[in-house]
Each structure stands twice: as structure tokens, then as C-alpha cells.
Design a protein around this motif. Structure first.
Motif, PDB file in Angstrom:
ATOM      1  N   MET A 190      51.867 -12.753  43.064  1.00 25.25           N
ATOM      2  CA  MET A 190      53.005 -13.293  42.311  1.00 25.25           C
ATOM      3  C   MET A 190      53.519 -12.303  41.260  1.00 25.25           C
ATOM      4  SD  MET A 190      52.245 -17.336  41.989  1.00 25.25           S
ATOM      5  CE  MET A 190      53.867 -17.628  41.310  1.00 25.25           C
ATOM      6  N   MET A 191      52.621 -11.502  40.691  1.00 32.53           N
ATOM      7  CA  MET A 191      53.063 -10.498  39.719  1.00 32.53           C
ATOM      8  C   MET A 191      53.992  -9.476  40.377  1.00 32.53           C
ATOM      9  SD  MET A 191      49.844  -9.803  37.096  1.00 32.53           S
ATOM     10  CE  MET A 191      49.178  -8.558  38.121  1.00 32.53           C
ATOM     11  N   VAL A 192      53.721  -9.178  41.635  1.00 32.13           N
ATOM     12  CA  VAL A 192      54.533  -8.191  42.350  1.00 32.13           C
ATOM     13  C   VAL A 192      55.764  -8.833  42.986  1.00 32.13           C
ATOM     14  CG1 VAL A 192      54.560  -6.504  44.233  1.00 32.13           C
ATOM     15  CG2 VAL A 192      52.516  -6.745  42.811  1.00 32.13           C
ATOM     16  N   LEU A 246      59.145 -14.837  45.860  1.00 38.55           N
ATOM     17  CA  LEU A 246      59.075 -14.436  47.277  1.00 38.55           C
ATOM     18  C   LEU A 246      57.714 -14.743  47.884  1.00 38.55           C
ATOM     19  CD1 LEU A 246      60.956 -10.997  47.366  1.00 38.55           C
ATOM     20  CD2 LEU A 246      61.709 -13.186  48.322  1.00 38.55           C
ATOM     21  N   THR A 247      56.711 -14.851  47.017  1.00 38.58           N
ATOM     22  CA  THR A 247      55.361 -15.183  47.486  1.00 38.58           C
ATOM     23  C   THR A 247      55.382 -16.468  48.313  1.00 38.58           C
ATOM     24  OG1 THR A 247      54.405 -14.159  45.518  1.00 38.58           O
ATOM     25  CG2 THR A 247      53.002 -15.719  46.716  1.00 38.58           C
ATOM     26  N   LEU A 302      54.407 -12.200  58.170  1.00 38.18           N
ATOM     27  CA  LEU A 302      53.022 -12.153  57.718  1.00 38.18           C
ATOM     28  C   LEU A 302      52.841 -11.299  56.473  1.00 38.18           C
ATOM     29  CD1 LEU A 302      51.025 -11.847  61.067  1.00 38.18           C
ATOM     30  CD2 LEU A 302      51.133 -13.799  59.532  1.00 38.18           C
ATOM     31  N   ILE A 303      53.682 -10.273  56.318  1.00 36.20           N
ATOM     32  CA  ILE A 303      53.513  -9.327  55.225  1.00 36.20           C
ATOM     33  C   ILE A 303      54.840  -9.139  54.495  1.00 36.20           C
ATOM     34  CG2 ILE A 303      52.860  -6.961  54.630  1.00 36.20           C
ATOM     35  CD1 ILE A 303      51.151  -6.952  57.210  1.00 36.20           C
ATOM     36  N   SER A 355      54.288  -3.481  51.220  1.00 33.68           N
ATOM     37  CA  SER A 355      53.058  -2.692  51.135  1.00 33.68           C
ATOM     38  C   SER A 355      52.086  -3.241  50.090  1.00 33.68           C
ATOM     39  CB  SER A 355      53.379  -1.227  50.860  1.00 33.68           C
ATOM     40  OG  SER A 355      54.140  -1.099  49.675  1.00 33.68           O
ATOM     41  N   ALA A 356      52.596  -3.707  48.938  1.00 33.32           N
ATOM     42  CA  ALA A 356      51.699  -4.280  47.926  1.00 33.32           C
ATOM     43  C   ALA A 356      51.025  -5.540  48.454  1.00 33.32           C
ATOM     44  CB  ALA A 356      52.467  -4.574  46.642  1.00 33.32           C
ATOM     45  N   ASP A 357      51.768  -6.371  49.165  1.00 32.89           N
ATOM     46  CA  ASP A 357      51.212  -7.576  49.772  1.00 32.89           C
ATOM     47  C   ASP A 357      50.105  -7.202  50.745  1.00 32.89           C
ATOM     48  OD1 ASP A 357      50.957 -10.319  50.528  1.00 32.89           O
ATOM     49  OD2 ASP A 357      52.330  -9.997  52.205  1.00 32.89           O
TER      50      ASP A 357
END
Length: 144
Positions: free
Chosen positions: A34-36, A40-41, A47-48, A51-53
Motif C-alpha cells: 500500500m505504501m508503494v 491500486l493495491t 497478478l502483478i 516490479s515493487a509488487d
């Protein structure tokens, strides 16, 4: 593995350990995601998210699980319930290859209606398909 001090851990205690692990991972990974990604989370279409996810929700759990298996013979959920994953033949800690193989062996074990996981109920050594593929067993101290 033949050690009179231990017995094979059954289905329900292993399910309990999994619930503990999922809860702990969720309280760590969800805030990071959620911080990133913020809202959108919750609105992911694939599925992804990016890259951070991928790093947070796929790589981090993989690395953490492998390290726990290698150094503690158990994930936190298994440690809370006093069960551990060991080599099926020797009763010793898992090798790196076994750990990685066991992690990815969950895919076929869960692919068809979780049959490979439910298999633990019917197996004499309480092994799921992921255990059989990686040559591991889950054990706990025998009740006296």
C-alpha cells in the motif's frame, strides 16, 4: 525418518501453522504494498502490479520462507505450533535445493482442488505432494 521422540504432524496443525503464516505475512506485506501502490493495491487487474509488487509479494515471501526452513526448520507458524520440516530420510535440516523444490512443489500440490495438500490426511507419513516431491516430512515431538 525413524525417531521415537517425534511423530508426523497432521493436517489440522499444519493448516493452523499456515493460517498463522498468512496472517503474519499479510500484516507485513500489505502495508508495504500500500505504501508503494496505494488504492491500486485493491484494484489490481492482473497478478502483478509492477516490479515493487513482484519484489514485495513474491520474492520477499520466497526468500523468507527458504531462510526460515534452512535456519529454523520451520516458518513462524510452525514454530508457534512446535512443528518442523525435515528431510524425510535423515530427519536433518533441509538443503537449499530441497527448500526451493518444496516451495515450488506447492504449485502442483494446490493446482487441482488442493488435492496435493489434502493428501496429508490420507498419507501414512502425513506427506503432501510438495513433501513427497521434496523428500520432506513435517514432525512434532511425540506426546507422552
Amino acid at each position: 525418518m525413524h525417531n521415537e521422540e517425534y511423530e508426523y504432524a497432521g493436517f489440522w496443525i499444519r493448516v493452523g501453522a499456515t493460517f498463522i503464516d498468512v496472517f503474519l505475512l499479510s500484516i507485513i506485506l500489505l502495508p508495504l504494498t500500500m505504501m508503494v501502490y496505494g488504492d491500486l493495491t485493491w484494484k489490481r487487474e492482473g497478478l502483478i502490479l509492477g516490479s515493487a509488487d513482484f519484489l514485495i509479494n513474491y520474492v520477499l515471501p520466497f526468500v523468507a520462507t527458504i531462510l526460515f526452513w534452512l535456519y529454523k526448520s520451520a516458518t513462524p507458524g510452525k514454530m508457534v505450533l512446535n512443528i518442523k520440516v525435515v528431510d524425510a530420510d535423515t530427519g536433518e535440516k533441509l538443503s537449499v535445493g530441497q527448500s526451493i523444490g518444496r516451495y515450488f512443489a506447492y504449485i502442483p500440490a494446490m493446482a487441482i482442488l488442493m488435492i496435493g495438500i489434502i493428501w496429508v490426511v490420507f498419507d501414512k507419513r502425513k506427506q503432501g505432494w510438495h513433501d513427497k516431491l521434496a523428500k520432506t516430512v513435517v514432525i512434532r515431538k511425540r506426546k507422552k
